[in-house]
Design a protein around this motif. Structure first.
Motif, PDB file in Angstrom:
ATOM      1  N   PHE A   4       1.130  -1.286  -0.185  1.00 14.28           N
ATOM      2  CA  PHE A   4       0.004   0.380  -0.230  1.00 14.28           C
ATOM      3  C   PHE A   4       0.945   1.086  -0.005  1.00 14.28           C
ATOM      4  N   LEU A   5       1.505   1.739   0.641  1.00 15.35           N
ATOM      5  CA  LEU A   5       2.701   2.081   0.733  1.00 15.35           C
ATOM      6  C   LEU A   5       3.133   3.157  -0.689  1.00 15.35           C
ATOM      7  N   LEU A   6       4.048   1.605  -1.220  1.00 17.09           N
ATOM      8  CA  LEU A   6       4.486   1.666  -2.528  1.00 17.09           C
ATOM      9  C   LEU A   6       3.927   2.102  -3.697  1.00 17.09           C
ATOM     10  N   TYR A   7       2.433   2.046  -3.407  1.00 26.66           N
ATOM     11  CA  TYR A   7       0.840   2.337  -4.921  1.00 26.66           C
ATOM     12  C   TYR A   7       0.866   4.071  -4.124  1.00 26.66           C
ATOM     13  N   LYS A   8       0.941   4.351  -2.832  1.00 28.21           N
ATOM     14  CA  LYS A   8       0.665   5.536  -2.451  1.00 28.21           C
ATOM     15  C   LYS A   8       1.995   6.735  -2.778  1.00 28.21           C
ATOM     16  N   LEU A   9       3.375   5.936  -3.236  1.00 28.51           N
ATOM     17  CA  LEU A   9       4.174   6.399  -3.185  1.00 28.51           C
ATOM     18  C   LEU A   9       4.222   6.867  -5.633  1.00 28.51           C
ATOM     19  N   ILE A  10       4.200   5.595  -5.224  1.00 29.08           N
ATOM     20  CA  ILE A  10       4.529   4.942  -7.280  1.00 29.08           C
ATOM     21  C   ILE A  10       3.098   5.859  -7.774  1.00 29.08           C
ATOM     22  N   GLY A  11       2.053   5.351  -7.576  1.00 26.50           N
ATOM     23  CA  GLY A  11       0.778   5.413  -8.037  1.00 26.50           C
ATOM     24  C   GLY A  11       0.228   3.806  -8.932  1.00 26.50           C
ATOM     25  N   LYS A  12      -0.277   4.849  -9.451  1.00 24.29           N
ATOM     26  CA  LYS A  12      -0.417   3.623 -10.826  1.00 24.29           C
ATOM     27  C   LYS A  12       0.205   2.868 -11.565  1.00 24.29           C
ATOM     28  N   ASP A  13       1.288   3.752 -12.119  1.00 24.62           N
ATOM     29  CA  ASP A  13       3.244   3.308 -12.135  1.00 24.62           C
ATOM     30  C   ASP A  13       3.562   1.846 -11.579  1.00 24.62           C
ATOM     31  N   ILE A  14       3.098   1.121 -10.508  1.00 26.62           N
ATOM     32  CA  ILE A  14       3.619   0.556  -9.689  1.00 26.62           C
ATOM     33  C   ILE A  14       2.934  -0.895 -10.160  1.00 26.62           C
ATOM     34  N   PHE A  15       2.316  -0.781 -10.838  1.00 21.90           N
ATOM     35  CA  PHE A  15       1.962  -2.014 -11.927  1.00 21.90           C
ATOM     36  C   PHE A  15       2.912  -2.498 -12.494  1.00 21.90           C
TER      37      PHE A  15
END
Length: 199
Positions: A4-15
């Motif tokens: 969740f933290l990574l998603y908040k930091l990177i956004g949708k580009d995490i995928f």
């Protein structure tokens, strides 16, 4: 919490990053996997790397080439795998401690790739599918089977659905009946679940 933290930091580009990183490491896994299967000398060499590099603090009780009482597995970019199927073929664990765990990440990468590209069988998908096959993971095989069924339903192809059933069902049944690691794992999990329910 970490995803969740990574998603908040990177956004949708995490995928996209997840797919790209998994794709990159899949080629590293292919290299070590093929070399380990084709050359006992190379396989022996990979068993020494966790000791030489001191990358794995976990000592697993078993015979090893370095110490007769235990062995280590991980050397970060790949994991030494001692388990074999069909008496001689290694399972591919990738960078993880167990091939089944690697299979989970590959399935996620396959699904994310489908979501990002809209294609079931682009270049990255083919690489992920091959990597899934060589994990010989029960759960990953079942998930891959569902992936193929999803494709056939999406394309409304009755012929493809029939072909998928004819290929995957005999394969899963054969692997279940012929490989101890599959049947024992499923039966022990089922027995444990039944015991939990009845207790």
């Amino acid at each position: 919490a970490n995803p969740f933290l990574l998603y908040k930091l990177i956004g949708k580009d995490i995928f996209k990053y997840f797919v790209d990183v998994t794709y990159f490491f899949a080629f590293i896994s292919f290299t070590f996997y093929l070399a380990s299967n084709l050359s006992f000398t190379f396989y022996h060499f990979t068993s020494t790397l966790p000791f030489i590099l001191n990358t794995d603090p976990t000592k697993i009780p078993a015979m090893s080439y370095i110490d007769p009482t235990y062995f280590k597995q991980s050397f970060i970019i790949y994991t030494f795998e001692h388990g074999r199927v069909f008496s001689s073929i290694l399972r591919c664990p990738g960078q993880f401690w167990e091939p089944g765990v690697y299979g989970v990440y590959l399935i996620l990468a396959l699904i994310f790739n489908l979501k990002l590209s809209g294609k079931y069988f682009n270049k990255k998908a083919i690489v992920f599918i091959i990597a899934i096959i060589i994990t010989f993971s029960t759960a990953a095989y079942i998930a891959l089977f569902i992936y193929f069924i999803s494709y056939s339903l999406d394309k409304k192809s009755i012929l493809y659905s029939i072909l998928t059933l004819f290929i995957f069902i005999p394969l899963i049944v054969y692997l279940y009946n012929s490989q101890e690691f599959l049947s024992d794992k499923i039966e022990s999990t089922f027995t444990q679940d039944i015991n939990n329910v009845t207790e």
